[in-house]
Design a protein around this motif. Structure first.
Motif, PDB file in Angstrom:
ATOM      1  N   ALA A 151       0.513 -30.294 -30.692  1.00  0.00           N
ATOM      2  CA  ALA A 151       0.599 -31.308 -29.865  1.00  0.00           C
ATOM      3  C   ALA A 151       0.881 -30.849 -28.454  1.00  0.00           C
ATOM      4  O   ALA A 151       0.738 -31.594 -27.726  1.00  0.00           O
ATOM      5  CB  ALA A 151       2.145 -31.693 -30.571  1.00  0.00           C
ATOM      6  N   LEU A 152       1.625 -29.741 -28.498  1.00  0.00           N
ATOM      7  CA  LEU A 152       1.426 -29.358 -26.899  1.00  0.00           C
ATOM      8  C   LEU A 152       0.217 -29.573 -26.502  1.00  0.00           C
ATOM      9  O   LEU A 152       0.300 -30.157 -24.788  1.00  0.00           O
ATOM     10  CB  LEU A 152       1.920 -28.000 -26.807  1.00  0.00           C
ATOM     11  CG  LEU A 152       2.297 -28.150 -24.890  1.00  0.00           C
ATOM     12  CD1 LEU A 152       3.746 -29.775 -24.596  1.00  0.00           C
ATOM     13  CD2 LEU A 152       3.485 -26.483 -25.174  1.00  0.00           C
ATOM     14  N   THR A 153      -0.947 -28.991 -26.670  1.00  0.00           N
ATOM     15  CA  THR A 153      -2.146 -28.702 -25.466  1.00  0.00           C
ATOM     16  C   THR A 153      -2.573 -30.818 -25.636  1.00  0.00           C
ATOM     17  O   THR A 153      -3.531 -30.599 -24.757  1.00  0.00           O
ATOM     18  CB  THR A 153      -3.154 -28.335 -27.164  1.00  0.00           C
ATOM     19  OG1 THR A 153      -2.777 -26.674 -27.073  1.00  0.00           O
ATOM     20  CG2 THR A 153      -4.564 -28.050 -26.408  1.00  0.00           C
ATOM     21  N   LEU A 154      -2.130 -31.333 -26.836  1.00  0.00           N
ATOM     22  CA  LEU A 154      -3.273 -32.797 -27.106  1.00  0.00           C
ATOM     23  C   LEU A 154      -1.981 -33.507 -26.326  1.00  0.00           C
ATOM     24  O   LEU A 154      -2.964 -34.409 -25.118  1.00  0.00           O
ATOM     25  CB  LEU A 154      -3.021 -33.179 -28.393  1.00  0.00           C
ATOM     26  CG  LEU A 154      -3.863 -32.550 -29.463  1.00  0.00           C
ATOM     27  CD1 LEU A 154      -3.563 -33.095 -30.916  1.00  0.00           C
ATOM     28  CD2 LEU A 154      -5.132 -32.720 -29.316  1.00  0.00           C
ATOM     29  N   SER A 155      -1.073 -33.440 -25.892  1.00  0.00           N
ATOM     30  CA  SER A 155      -0.246 -34.116 -24.784  1.00  0.00           C
ATOM     31  C   SER A 155      -0.684 -33.433 -23.764  1.00  0.00           C
ATOM     32  O   SER A 155      -0.704 -34.310 -22.274  1.00  0.00           O
ATOM     33  CB  SER A 155       1.081 -33.929 -25.452  1.00  0.00           C
ATOM     34  OG  SER A 155       2.093 -34.526 -24.429  1.00  0.00           O
ATOM     35  N   GLN A 203      -4.046 -33.185 -22.606  1.00  0.00           N
ATOM     36  CA  GLN A 203      -4.805 -33.819 -22.270  1.00  0.00           C
ATOM     37  C   GLN A 203      -4.565 -35.454 -22.213  1.00  0.00           C
ATOM     38  O   GLN A 203      -5.568 -35.849 -22.083  1.00  0.00           O
ATOM     39  CB  GLN A 203      -6.276 -33.420 -23.018  1.00  0.00           C
ATOM     40  CG  GLN A 203      -6.657 -31.821 -23.576  1.00  0.00           C
ATOM     41  CD  GLN A 203      -6.827 -31.359 -24.529  1.00  0.00           C
ATOM     42  OE1 GLN A 203      -7.078 -32.527 -25.709  1.00  0.00           O
ATOM     43  NE2 GLN A 203      -6.883 -30.468 -24.873  1.00  0.00           N
ATOM     44  N   GLY A 204      -2.751 -35.750 -22.138  1.00  0.00           N
ATOM     45  CA  GLY A 204      -3.018 -37.351 -22.309  1.00  0.00           C
ATOM     46  C   GLY A 204      -3.078 -38.331 -23.296  1.00  0.00           C
ATOM     47  O   GLY A 204      -2.849 -38.759 -23.470  1.00  0.00           O
ATOM     48  N   VAL A 205      -3.462 -37.512 -24.067  1.00  0.00           N
ATOM     49  CA  VAL A 205      -3.005 -37.865 -25.940  1.00  0.00           C
ATOM     50  C   VAL A 205      -1.575 -38.620 -26.122  1.00  0.00           C
ATOM     51  O   VAL A 205      -0.675 -37.490 -26.213  1.00  0.00           O
ATOM     52  CB  VAL A 205      -3.593 -36.975 -26.597  1.00  0.00           C
ATOM     53  CG1 VAL A 205      -4.135 -37.906 -28.059  1.00  0.00           C
ATOM     54  CG2 VAL A 205      -5.321 -36.769 -26.384  1.00  0.00           C
ATOM     55  N   ARG A 206      -2.328 -39.581 -26.654  1.00  0.00           N
ATOM     56  CA  ARG A 206      -0.143 -39.894 -27.091  1.00  0.00           C
ATOM     57  C   ARG A 206      -0.299 -39.294 -28.943  1.00  0.00           C
ATOM     58  O   ARG A 206      -1.308 -39.304 -29.956  1.00  0.00           O
ATOM     59  CB  ARG A 206      -0.021 -41.572 -28.096  1.00  0.00           C
ATOM     60  CG  ARG A 206      -0.554 -42.420 -25.862  1.00  0.00           C
ATOM     61  CD  ARG A 206       0.191 -43.365 -26.359  1.00  0.00           C
ATOM     62  NE  ARG A 206      -0.562 -44.095 -26.822  1.00  0.00           N
ATOM     63  CZ  ARG A 206      -0.358 -44.548 -28.219  1.00  0.00           C
ATOM     64  NH1 ARG A 206       1.022 -45.131 -28.911  1.00  0.00           N
ATOM     65  NH2 ARG A 206      -1.423 -45.563 -28.516  1.00  0.00           N
ATOM     66  N   VAL A 207       0.382 -38.255 -28.986  1.00  0.00           N
ATOM     67  CA  VAL A 207       0.865 -37.739 -29.756  1.00  0.00           C
ATOM     68  C   VAL A 207       1.758 -38.553 -30.545  1.00  0.00           C
ATOM     69  O   VAL A 207       2.961 -38.321 -30.909  1.00  0.00           O
ATOM     70  CB  VAL A 207       1.135 -36.201 -30.401  1.00  0.00           C
ATOM     71  CG1 VAL A 207       1.243 -35.266 -31.315  1.00  0.00           C
ATOM     72  CG2 VAL A 207      -0.233 -35.685 -29.019  1.00  0.00           C
ATOM     73  N   PHE A 208       1.911 -38.717 -32.176  1.00  0.00           N
ATOM     74  CA  PHE A 208       2.993 -39.391 -33.542  1.00  0.00           C
ATOM     75  C   PHE A 208       3.115 -37.593 -34.103  1.00  0.00           C
ATOM     76  O   PHE A 208       2.048 -37.053 -34.604  1.00  0.00           O
ATOM     77  CB  PHE A 208       2.308 -40.656 -33.968  1.00  0.00           C
ATOM     78  CG  PHE A 208       2.824 -41.585 -32.797  1.00  0.00           C
ATOM     79  CD1 PHE A 208       3.673 -42.724 -33.268  1.00  0.00           C
ATOM     80  CD2 PHE A 208       1.618 -41.623 -32.551  1.00  0.00           C
ATOM     81  CE1 PHE A 208       3.854 -43.555 -32.213  1.00  0.00           C
ATOM     82  CE2 PHE A 208       2.215 -42.304 -31.110  1.00  0.00           C
ATOM     83  CZ  PHE A 208       2.787 -43.424 -31.241  1.00  0.00           C
ATOM     84  N   SER A 235       3.861 -39.371 -18.082  1.00  0.00           N
ATOM     85  CA  SER A 235       2.650 -38.200 -17.168  1.00  0.00           C
ATOM     86  C   SER A 235       2.760 -37.521 -17.965  1.00  0.00           C
ATOM     87  O   SER A 235       1.575 -36.027 -17.384  1.00  0.00           O
ATOM     88  CB  SER A 235       2.103 -38.835 -15.513  1.00  0.00           C
ATOM     89  OG  SER A 235       2.825 -38.204 -15.247  1.00  0.00           O
ATOM     90  N   GLN A 236       3.311 -36.060 -17.481  1.00  0.00           N
ATOM     91  CA  GLN A 236       3.887 -35.259 -18.281  1.00  0.00           C
ATOM     92  C   GLN A 236       3.350 -34.632 -19.334  1.00  0.00           C
ATOM     93  O   GLN A 236       3.629 -35.685 -20.830  1.00  0.00           O
ATOM     94  CB  GLN A 236       5.040 -34.847 -17.700  1.00  0.00           C
ATOM     95  CG  GLN A 236       5.250 -34.414 -16.210  1.00  0.00           C
ATOM     96  CD  GLN A 236       4.049 -33.213 -15.744  1.00  0.00           C
ATOM     97  OE1 GLN A 236       4.001 -32.220 -15.722  1.00  0.00           O
ATOM     98  NE2 GLN A 236       3.129 -33.931 -14.647  1.00  0.00           N
ATOM     99  N   PRO A 237       3.462 -33.097 -19.974  1.00  0.00           N
ATOM    100  CA  PRO A 237       3.356 -33.600 -21.417  1.00  0.00           C
ATOM    101  C   PRO A 237       4.719 -34.474 -22.819  1.00  0.00           C
ATOM    102  O   PRO A 237       5.671 -34.180 -21.198  1.00  0.00           O
ATOM    103  CB  PRO A 237       3.007 -31.709 -22.192  1.00  0.00           C
ATOM    104  CG  PRO A 237       2.969 -31.878 -20.563  1.00  0.00           C
ATOM    105  CD  PRO A 237       3.155 -32.648 -19.432  1.00  0.00           C
ATOM    106  N   THR A 238       4.457 -34.699 -23.612  1.00  0.00           N
ATOM    107  CA  THR A 238       5.782 -35.251 -24.012  1.00  0.00           C
ATOM    108  C   THR A 238       6.323 -34.666 -25.461  1.00  0.00           C
ATOM    109  O   THR A 238       5.199 -34.050 -25.912  1.00  0.00           O
ATOM    110  CB  THR A 238       5.928 -35.934 -24.193  1.00  0.00           C
ATOM    111  OG1 THR A 238       5.046 -37.435 -24.412  1.00  0.00           O
ATOM    112  CG2 THR A 238       6.530 -37.171 -22.230  1.00  0.00           C
ATOM    113  N   LEU A 239       7.556 -34.685 -26.245  1.00  0.00           N
ATOM    114  CA  LEU A 239       7.333 -34.641 -27.369  1.00  0.00           C
ATOM    115  C   LEU A 239       6.365 -35.463 -28.150  1.00  0.00           C
ATOM    116  O   LEU A 239       6.325 -36.191 -28.246  1.00  0.00           O
ATOM    117  CB  LEU A 239       8.823 -34.779 -27.531  1.00  0.00           C
ATOM    118  CG  LEU A 239       9.965 -33.362 -26.686  1.00  0.00           C
ATOM    119  CD1 LEU A 239      11.095 -33.445 -27.527  1.00  0.00           C
ATOM    120  CD2 LEU A 239       9.052 -32.430 -27.540  1.00  0.00           C
ATOM    121  N   PRO A 240       6.762 -35.317 -29.279  1.00  0.00           N
ATOM    122  CA  PRO A 240       6.194 -36.150 -29.943  1.00  0.00           C
ATOM    123  C   PRO A 240       6.515 -37.468 -30.799  1.00  0.00           C
ATOM    124  O   PRO A 240       7.669 -36.416 -31.343  1.00  0.00           O
ATOM    125  CB  PRO A 240       4.796 -35.468 -31.548  1.00  0.00           C
ATOM    126  CG  PRO A 240       5.344 -33.651 -31.691  1.00  0.00           C
ATOM    127  CD  PRO A 240       6.093 -33.637 -30.174  1.00  0.00           C
TER     128      PRO A 240
END
Ligand code: NAI
Ligand code: UGA
Length: 441
Positions: free
Chosen positions: A329-333, A335-340, A365-370
């Motif tokens: 989740a953190l790696t994808l976030s 990269q700007g991916v929206r993670v659910f 714009s920073q990594p966020t929690l899913p």
């Protein structure tokens, strides 16, 4: 039955130890620094998602065979005290023994000559000897009794262990093994250093096996093979065995990551490096990042979203410690991916905060929690990848037609090999299973 049991630390190991010995008829006193844990036990609850644990604690509570406190004075009458506090990883990889030290300082004033202190926490070689030296002048005996239970099976494993391992002071060992006699499990008496090393050896060997299988799955994808058929052949060999042959997104949890690194640290400190284990740790990190990359590679639009099914490090526990799902989740976030994400044990993203440290949670714009989904069908319509990361049974029997109705263009990545491929494909969804070449080539 004259022994009175004391337990320091009421987490997975301590709660199972306390409940288990109370079930075997002993009087048990528990001390924990966490008042919520203590209050729970005093009301007959463990506060953990562990089958059967609350039943035993409630029964002990009703029979008045268990008590608990945040004060070590509750251990005054205890004759055998089990130390079950954390031994987390230091930044250099070695085991942090601060909790052990604090626990010993807490119990010392209440120990009497001939009492026994049992180290159940996982501790590096040499710890038992150091504790024995510390407590020996007060006539207190020390026994190492490493624990081998699994989360999600704590009661079952405590009451029917494959083996009970004890090392240390011979007279005290007799008293400790007597506590377990009614379980009819093999009792293995070893020297203290061997008891300590054996605990790390078991976890590390299982981790090695898993890293090998994870790399084999990656290879199978590339060379036209099917990892389930390969591991089936391996499992027919009794020398290899059928357990721990399922590839996944990388091994995690509260113990494998820290125990492998602690063993590497011990080995390095005596100039006997464990190269195989170091390679297994590297391979494990690479495996988790490989899964994140496979997911990212299937995102075709900037706004595309990903849904992770499962957040805990394995099914059957609510434990998020060192979960590969959170790393993905953190790696994808990043990269700007929206993670659910969905997980049967997680109802809000708040419980992830401690396990997924973000630099600036308020900045989108920073990594966020899913974003946590209430159910696996509540998918964002822009979901392009649905990745099964934890092998919860809920995900084996998903209604894929409902998923396809909401997200017809999503692809499914099964990192645990648990879905029925025909059902997913008959719903019109593309499927990639870990280690199955026909899905990837
Ligand atoms: N979780 C598992 O499946 C297994 C863990 N182990 C080992 O057992 C040890 C404990 O692990 P867990 O039970 O998972 O930990 P945990 O984190 O679930 O629980 C530890 C408990 O100790 C309490 N505590 C911390 N310091 C204390 C102190 N000074 N006095 C009293 N209570 C204190 C905490 O509040 C917490 O409730 C570790 O060394 C671990 O490596 C061994 C086998 C299995
Ligand atoms: O010292 C500990 O804390 C405990 O660590 C592990 O127990 P646990 O952490 O509860 O988890 P496991 O069931 O061993 O799984 C560990 C990791 O391996 C992964 N795994 C396991 C099996 C498998 O076939 N494939 C696989 O990827 C799981 O998903 C998980 O991430 C050991 O199995 C216990 O014997 C040990 O007592």
């Amino acid at each position: 039955m004259s022994e009175v049991i004391g337990v320091i630390g009421a987490g997975y190991v301590g709660a199972a130890t306390a409940a288990g010995f109370a079930h075997l008829g002993y009087s048990v006193a528990v001390v924990d620094t966490d008042a919520a844990k203590v209050d729970g036990i005093l009301c007959g609850r463990s506060g953990l998602t562990e089958p059967g644990l609350d039943d035993l604690i409630e029964a002990a509570h009703e029979n008045s065979t268990i008590t608990a406190s945040t004060s070590y004075s509750v251990l005054t009458d205890a004759t055998i005290v089990f130390v079950c506090v954390p031994t987390p990883m230091r930044s250099d990889g070695a085991a942090d023994l601060t909790f052990i030290d604090t626990a010993l300082s807490g119990v010392e004033p209440y120990l009497e000559p001939d009492d026994v202190v049992v180290l159940k926490s996982t501790v590096p070689v040499g710890t038992g000897d150091a504790v024995a030296e510390r407590l020996g002048s007060a006539g207190v005996h020390v026994v190492n009794n490493p624990e081998f239970l699994r989360e999600g099976h704590t009661v079952e494993d405590f009451l029917a262990p494959d083996r009970v391992v004890v090392g240390g002071d011979p007279a005290a060992i007799k008293r400790v093994t007597a506590l377990y006699r009614s379980l009819h499990s093999p009792i293995v008496e070893v020297d203290r250093a061997s008891a300590e090393l054996a605990k790390y050896a078991c976890n590390s060997f299982l981790a090695l096996k898993l890293s090998f299988v994870d790399e084999l799955a990656t290879l199978a994808e590339r060379v036209g093979a099917d990892i389930t058929e390969v591991t089936d052949v391996m499992a027919h060999d009794d020398r290899i065995g059928s357990h721990f042959l399922s590839p996944g997104p990388g091994w995690g949890g509260s113990c494998f990551p820290k125990d492998t690194r602690a063993l590497i640290s011990t080995a390095t400190s005596v100039e006997r490096p464990m190269r195989t284990l170091a390679a297994a740790v590297d391979a494990n990190e690479a495996q988790t990042q490989r899964i994140a990359a496979l997911i990212a590679d299937r995102l075709d639009e900037p706004d595309a979203a990903v849904t992770l099914l499962g957040l805990t490090f394995k099914a059957g526990t609510a434990d998020l410690r060192e979960s590969p799902a959170l790393d993905i989740a953190l790696t994808l976030s990043k990269q700007g991916v929206r993670v659910f994400a969905h997980d049967p044990t997680i109802t809000s993203a708040e419980s992830l905060v401690a396990r997924m440290p973000l630099e600036n949670p308020a900045d989108p714009s920073q990594p966020t929690l899913p974003v946590i989904l209430a159910d696996p069908y509540a998918l964002d319509v822009d979901t392009r990848v649905i990745a099964i990361v934890t092998e919860w049974n809920d995900y084996r029997s998903l209604q894929w037609s409902l998923v396809a109705a909401r997200c017809p263009h999503a692809v499914v990545i099964d990192t645990r090999g648990i879905v029925d491929a025909a059902l997913v494909r008959s719903a019109g969804l593309q499927l990639y299973r870990i280690g199955i070449a026909e899905d990837w080539l």
